[in-house]
Design a protein around this motif. Structure first.
Motif: not given
Length: 445
Positions: A26-28, A36-44, A1-5
């Motif tokens: 997480v797309a950043h 924090l989202a980047v740190e918590l995600a499985d990948r970024a 799942m890509l998180v587009g936010n």
């Protein structure tokens, strides 16, 4: 799942993905590399520089990120591309599941004129308005004469409280019309506007719905979003206080009927203005996850992000009308990087001495951490504090405790405003109207 936010909503989606055993990416932007989202995600995956138009709203960049990481689904969160039918359609064209409604429904409800027509056809009450977009000052004056004052000039493609101007006097109509068109052209690349009756002291009530692809539609109760500044929500609570049970049931029934009439699928929110004489009128439908969704989750025990995902992958709702009945009371305040005492001026800076509240009945959705640099490029939302209790009185007391505990040095927030609001007799009574935030200007800590 890509998180587009980004921000707290990206963290929120990542956590549900983990609960469901779904790998999150997480797309950043460059500015959010240390989020924090980047740190918590499985990948970024990096999708571009800080400006949103070159990262979070750059459709090719997000599709490339899916291809690069092997993501086969996208959750758009709220804001950015969450209500962009072109993005939803592009995802489908390349075999990526868009976690949300169809491009057709996003486009329909994103066009305020078409949305009004669809809801009117479905038996949902709408405010008196111009018969479609108005073209030119002469047509605007003609329509205003039929509608009456006060009225509001709205962008056809607007949303989220942007692209609208209230007009109280005939002599102010043409400047407001031209200004709204210019704003709409800049924000939405569509300068069409229409006129609608304005309710100055109404209440902003919304109803959350869930709908699957098998024709099942349920409502999850209503939320009161009347506390706003510049048409932007600041506080939400559920159930809506001082709302009669007959009107409450009517709003919930009308929202379900509206969703059924267009064959809607996914989570969605119907927003209404309720007049002082108790008449509700449809404002708009948000075809996405709402910022205020946690108060519905707290009252129902459902994870709305989870059900958006389950519906998107073809699952049927295991419950029907009446099976999920909200209980208790929940209140959410939005902690924004803004100074209410300086006309809501935005604030940036490095977060120091962060202390997030906790304890019985308190939930905090946030992406903050000590040392986090609040960037100037995006929405000012820093955190959402949610207080729950068996009654409104208990929930408000817990919210007061939470706001006393909250600390965030290095950046100015609107926490002091929220404490002032809690002490306001009108808000405490539950019988408040639009404009209450403006009446509490220059709150003291």
């Amino acid at each position: 799942m890509l998180v587009g936010n980004r921000g707290e909503i990206a963290v929120r989606i990542v956590r549900t993905c983990r609960d469901l055993g779904i790998e999150s990416v997480v797309a950043h932007s460059t500015a959010d590399r240390g989020s924090l989202a980047v740190e918590l995600a499985d990948r970024a995956v990096h999708i571009g520089p800080a400006p949103a138009r070159r990262s979070y709203t750059n459709i090719p960049a997000l599709l490339y990120a899916c291809a690069k990481t092997g993501a086969d689904a996208v959750h758009p969160g709220c804001g950015f591309l969450s209500e962009d039918p072109l993005f939803a359609a592009a995802c489908g064209e390349v075999g990526i599941t868009f976690v949300g409604p169809s491009p057709k429904h996003i486009a329909l409800m994103g066009n305020k004129v078409d949305a009004r027509a669809a809801m009117r056809a479905g038996g949902v009450p709408v405010l008196p308005a111009s018969d479609g977009p108005v073209d030119g000052a002469y047509e605007a004056r003609q329509a205003a004469g039929d509608i009456g004052y006060p009225l509001i000039v709205k962008a056809v493609a607007g949303g989220g409280g942007r692209g609208m101007r209230v007009v109280h006097r005939p002599e102010d109509l043409v400047p407001a019309y031209e200004d709204t068109r210019a704003t709409a052209r800049t924000l939405f690349q569509d300068d069409r506007v229409y006129l609608e009756r304005y309710v100055p002291r109404g209440r902003h009530i919304e109803v959350q719905v869930l709908a699957d692809s098998f024709g099942n539609v349920i409502d999850l109760g209503e939320r009161d979003c009347t506390v706003q500044r510049r048409h932007q929500k600041l506080v939400e609570e559920s159930p809506a206080p001082s709302l009669g049970d007959d009107l409450r049931r009517r709003l919930r029934r009308v929202a379900v009927a509206g969703a059924e009439s267009i064959g809607y699928v996914s989570a969605g929110t119907f927003e209404f203005i309720v007049t002082d004489d108790g008449e509700p009128y449809f404002i708009e439908m948000n075809t996405r996850l709402q910022v205020e969704h946690p108060i519905t989750e707290e009252r129902t025990g459902l994870d709305l992000v989870e059900w958006m995902i389950r519906i998107a992958r073809g699952e049927a709702l295991p419950f029907g009308p009446g099976d999920v009945e909200p209980s208790g009371h929940a209140v959410e305040v939005r902690i924004n990087a803004e100074d209410a005492g300086r006309d809501w001026a935005g604030s940036t800076g490095r977060v120091r001495g962060l202390r997030l509240p906790a304890g019985p009945g308190i939930r905090v959705d946030s992406h903050l951490y000590d040392g986090y640099e609040v960037p100037p490029f995006y929405d000012s939302l820093l955190a959402k504090i949610i207080a729950t209790g068996p009654t409104r009185e208990v929930a408000l007391r817990r919210m007061d405790r939470a706001l006393r505990e909250f600390r965030c040095d290095g950046v100015v927030t609107n926490a002091a405003f929220h404490r002032t609001l809690l002490r306001d007799p009108g808000f405490a009574s539950g019988d408040y109207r639009l404009g209450i935030a403006e009446s509490l200007c220059s709150p003291q800590p």
